[in-house]
Each structure stands twice: as C-alpha cells, then as structure tokens.
Design a protein around this motif. Structure first.
Motif, PDB file in Angstrom:
ATOM      1  N   PRO A 155       0.802  -1.239   0.000  1.00 50.00           N
ATOM      2  CA  PRO A 155       0.000   0.000   0.000  1.00 50.00           C
ATOM      3  C   PRO A 155       0.827   1.277   0.000  1.00 50.00           C
ATOM      4  O   PRO A 155       0.872   2.039   0.962  1.00 50.00           O
ATOM      5  CB  PRO A 155      -0.836  -0.125   1.287  1.00 50.00           C
ATOM      6  CG  PRO A 155      -0.015  -0.993   2.182  1.00 50.00           C
ATOM      7  CD  PRO A 155       0.694  -1.969   1.287  1.00 50.00           C
ATOM      8  N   GLU A 186      -4.508  -3.786   4.282  1.00 51.98           N
ATOM      9  CA  GLU A 186      -4.483  -2.966   3.070  1.00 51.98           C
ATOM     10  C   GLU A 186      -3.819  -3.718   1.916  1.00 51.98           C
ATOM     11  O   GLU A 186      -4.196  -3.547   0.751  1.00 51.98           O
ATOM     12  CB  GLU A 186      -3.785  -1.635   3.347  1.00 51.98           C
ATOM     13  CG  GLU A 186      -4.610  -0.731   4.250  1.00 51.98           C
ATOM     14  CD  GLU A 186      -4.036   0.660   4.390  1.00 51.98           C
ATOM     15  OE1 GLU A 186      -3.267   1.091   3.495  1.00 51.98           O
ATOM     16  OE2 GLU A 186      -4.357   1.333   5.378  1.00 51.98           O
ATOM     17  N   ASN A 214      -5.621  -4.672  -1.610  1.00 54.32           N
ATOM     18  CA  ASN A 214      -5.036  -4.485  -2.940  1.00 54.32           C
ATOM     19  C   ASN A 214      -5.022  -5.784  -3.742  1.00 54.32           C
ATOM     20  O   ASN A 214      -5.172  -5.754  -4.968  1.00 54.32           O
ATOM     21  CB  ASN A 214      -3.621  -3.917  -2.815  1.00 54.32           C
ATOM     22  CG  ASN A 214      -3.627  -2.426  -2.541  1.00 54.32           C
ATOM     23  OD1 ASN A 214      -4.564  -1.722  -2.911  1.00 54.32           O
ATOM     24  ND2 ASN A 214      -2.594  -1.930  -1.885  1.00 54.32           N
ATOM     25  N   ARG A 234      -8.606  -6.037  -4.885  1.00 54.35           N
ATOM     26  CA  ARG A 234      -8.921  -4.975  -5.853  1.00 54.35           C
ATOM     27  C   ARG A 234      -8.241  -5.220  -7.200  1.00 54.35           C
ATOM     28  O   ARG A 234      -8.858  -5.074  -8.259  1.00 54.35           O
ATOM     29  CB  ARG A 234      -8.490  -3.632  -5.271  1.00 54.35           C
ATOM     30  CG  ARG A 234      -8.854  -2.435  -6.131  1.00 54.35           C
ATOM     31  CD  ARG A 234      -8.409  -1.154  -5.464  1.00 54.35           C
ATOM     32  NE  ARG A 234      -9.206  -0.810  -4.301  1.00 54.35           N
ATOM     33  CZ  ARG A 234      -8.756  -0.811  -3.042  1.00 54.35           C
ATOM     34  NH1 ARG A 234      -7.502  -1.137  -2.787  1.00 54.35           N
ATOM     35  NH2 ARG A 234      -9.553  -0.475  -2.053  1.00 54.35           N
ATOM     36  N   ALA A 235      -6.947  -5.578  -7.147  1.00 51.47           N
ATOM     37  CA  ALA A 235      -6.202  -5.781  -8.391  1.00 51.47           C
ATOM     38  C   ALA A 235      -6.677  -7.014  -9.142  1.00 51.47           C
ATOM     39  O   ALA A 235      -6.646  -7.057 -10.374  1.00 51.47           O
ATOM     40  CB  ALA A 235      -4.707  -5.893  -8.093  1.00 51.47           C
ATOM     41  N   SER A 250      -4.062   3.934  -4.056  1.00 48.95           N
ATOM     42  CA  SER A 250      -3.148   2.901  -3.589  1.00 48.95           C
ATOM     43  C   SER A 250      -2.725   2.007  -4.749  1.00 48.95           C
ATOM     44  O   SER A 250      -3.217   2.137  -5.879  1.00 48.95           O
ATOM     45  CB  SER A 250      -3.797   2.064  -2.495  1.00 48.95           C
ATOM     46  OG  SER A 250      -2.849   1.201  -1.876  1.00 48.95           O
ATOM     47  N   GLY A 267      -3.240  -1.104  -5.541  1.00 51.38           N
ATOM     48  CA  GLY A 267      -4.290  -1.878  -6.195  1.00 51.38           C
ATOM     49  C   GLY A 267      -5.197  -1.038  -7.061  1.00 51.38           C
ATOM     50  O   GLY A 267      -5.723  -1.514  -8.072  1.00 51.38           O
ATOM     51  N   GLU A 268      -5.400   0.228  -6.685  1.00 56.79           N
ATOM     52  CA  GLU A 268      -6.236   1.124  -7.485  1.00 56.79           C
ATOM     53  C   GLU A 268      -5.529   1.556  -8.768  1.00 56.79           C
ATOM     54  O   GLU A 268      -6.176   1.974  -9.724  1.00 56.79           O
ATOM     55  CB  GLU A 268      -6.614   2.342  -6.652  1.00 56.79           C
ATOM     56  CG  GLU A 268      -7.517   2.003  -5.477  1.00 56.79           C
ATOM     57  CD  GLU A 268      -7.696   3.170  -4.540  1.00 56.79           C
ATOM     58  OE1 GLU A 268      -8.826   3.368  -4.058  1.00 56.79           O
ATOM     59  OE2 GLU A 268      -6.708   3.880  -4.261  1.00 56.79           O
TER      60      GLU A 268
END
Length: 323
Positions: free
Chosen positions: A35, A126, A130, A133-134, A302, A304-305
């Motif tokens: 993160p 976090e 990620n 999210r990823a 972050s 992953g975003e």
C-alpha cells in the motif's frame, strides 16, 4: 515467553494463478500489492527471490523461501518471520494468507502491543485489499484506519532531510545574481504521488501574500517569490520522478520532491530582519513540506487502485489474531 503469532486471511474470487502473478510482482517497480504511497514501499537489494535483503520502513528482513505464484517467506534478523501464501480453493477462487511469527522481549514486546501491532495489522489488511482490488476490480469490505493508527501514522511520517539546492532547480539557482542565504529540504517521491509541481503548491500556502507574488514554472520546477524593500525571497518546488504516467502520477521508485529557498537582502535592516527569520525558517519549511507530502500521499490511489482489473466478482475475508 509465549510467541507472537498474527494471521490474516482473505478469500478472493479470482483464480490462484491470477493472484499468484500479482504476488510475484511484490517489491518491484510496478508492485500492485504493497500500500504505497501511504506506507513505506517494500524494497530489496535485488529482484524478489531467495537471498534478497531489504524491508519496508524501519522493518528489515530477508527472503528465505520463494515459490513463484504461490508463497514467499521473509525472516527477521532477530528471529521470527512473516510469509504470504496463495492457496487455490476452486477454479475461480483462492485464499491469501499472511502469517507473522516471532518472539519479542522487553521493550520490543511493549512496542508491539502499543503501536507496531496496530500498524502491522492495518498494512496487512491494506495489502489484502489491494490483492482483492487488483484481481477482481472491487473490495467488498475495505479496511478502515483507526484513530490510533492515524495518530501513529502522523507521528512517524518521514521527515525532510537537508540537501544542497539541486542542480535541476534552475529557477532557484539563477533567481539572483547574488544570494545571501539558501537551503533545501527533500523527501522521497513514492509511486502514485503527483508528478506535477502544481499539485505541490499547498507547500507554500500562506507563505506569500497574493499582492506582489511572482510565479514561474519550468518543467518540473515551480518558483514562487516576493520582492520587498528589505529583501527578495524565492521558494522553489522541484519534483523529480523516474517517470510520470498518463494520470500525472509517478511510477517506479527513486523520485524526490525538494523545497529550496534563496534570499537576497538589500541593506543592514534586511540582514538584521532575516537573522531573526532564519531561526524559524527551517522549522516552517520542513513542516510545510512534510504536511503536504503526507496529505498528497493519503489522497493518492493505492497500488491496487493503480492496477487495471479485468473482473469484479464479490470477495470475502476474515481476520484472526493471537497476541
């Protein structure tokens, strides 16, 4: 003394191969999991693999086991380890597990209970956010930082270091034919931070009144200044990054942001005035740069975003810990 053991798990609705490929990029320039920039990046002295030495922030460790796409283990110099493992559940889902084990004594045990554990647990969750999210494009229940973690984060945020005015700060270096004072303060620019110097104007908010203020921009440098009867003052913001993506944010490691100040006095009164001001100037300059650096890091996407995801099914998680 009972050992410390902390376990975090997350079920991700994506194939193990997809998640394992993300794990293999850990600590790289395009790391999609750690993160950053809110927390210090994980970095090693070589690509991820057995024998690589490094860590994140003040935490040091060495890679002692690595199975690409499946598992990596890091051992601490003082004993103990932490590890991340990807376990297939079925064709379209897997479980990601992070385990930390070690023995802590005395002051380290107290520090773990009061501060380190809370930051560690947040960072790990976090990371798992990620991962999810990823791999899937969404996070079902993202972690929220507690007030205690936010306070620790603020207190431990990196502090600017004194450096010479950089050669690349051409506007600052050529502002005056004669300079009576100069200094520069610098912080690293992690991936995801803005690479446009205009985004860093907040560093100098309130330092110059609107009336009579001058602004000049040259590439990655922004120069603000004020001329007065007793002295002339210039402040330079130089943003140096390895590369800037299409969204204007930095990618890769090795970037830095530098706040430089140059002053020219006109007479004895100006020199006496600045003799007083220069006592507090370094404190204010460091505080302004550090405050804006942290604010922009918290606002940045972050890892992953910043990673494009192809799927977005739901995912679930659970966390258990034993102190």
């Amino acid at each position: 003394m009972r050992p410390v053991r902390d376990v975090h798990t997350r079920t991700v609705q994506a194939p193990a191969a997809t998640v394992g490929a993300l794990l293999d990029r850990l600590a790289g320039d395009d790391d999609p999991l750690f993160p950053v920039p809110v927390w210090p990046a994980m970095r090693f002295d070589r690509p991820l693999g057995v024998g690589a030495t490094g860590g994140h922030g003040f935490v040091r460790y060495r890679v002692t086991a690595y199975e690409p796409g499946r598992r990596v283990r890091f051992d601490f110099p003082e004993g103990g380890h932490h590890a991340v493992e990807v376990t297939p559940l079925d064709a379209g889902s897997c479980r990601v597990t992070h385990v930390l084990e070690g023995r802590l004594r005395g002051a380290k045990r107290v520090a773990w209970s009061l501060a380190v554990y809370w930051m560690h647990a947040t960072v790990v969750e976090e990371i798992l956010d990620n991962v999810e999210r990823a791999a899937t494009g969404t996070v079902r229940a993202p972690v929220r930082r507690s007030r205690w973690v936010r306070l620790l984060h603020r207190l431990l945020w990196e502090r600017p270091v004194a450096v010479p005015v950089p050669p690349a700060a051409r506007l600052a270096r050529t502002a005056f034919a004669r300079t009576d004072f100069q200094d520069a303060w610098q912080l690293p620019l992690p991936p995801g931070m803005p690479g446009d110097p205009a985004a860093w104007k907040g560093v100098l908010r309130g330092a110059f009144p609107e009336k009579g203020r001058t602004t000049t921009e040259d590439g990655g440098e922004l120069l603000l200044g004020q001329d007065a009867r007793h002295l002339d003052f210039r402040a330079s913001l130089l943003v140096e990054s390895p590369a800037v993506g299409a969204d204007g944010r930095t990618v890769g490691h090795g970037g830095r942001v530098t706040l430089s100040t140059v002053v020219r006095t006109h007479h004895t009164g100006g020199r006496l005035y600045f003799a007083v001001v220069r006592r507090v100037h370094p404190v204010l300059a460091r505080a302004m740069l550090r405050r804006t650096h942290r604010r922009l890091a918290l606002a940045a996407p972050s890892a992953g975003e910043r990673e494009p995801a192809a799927r977005s099914p739901r995912a679930g998680y659970r966390h258990r810990t034993r102190p």
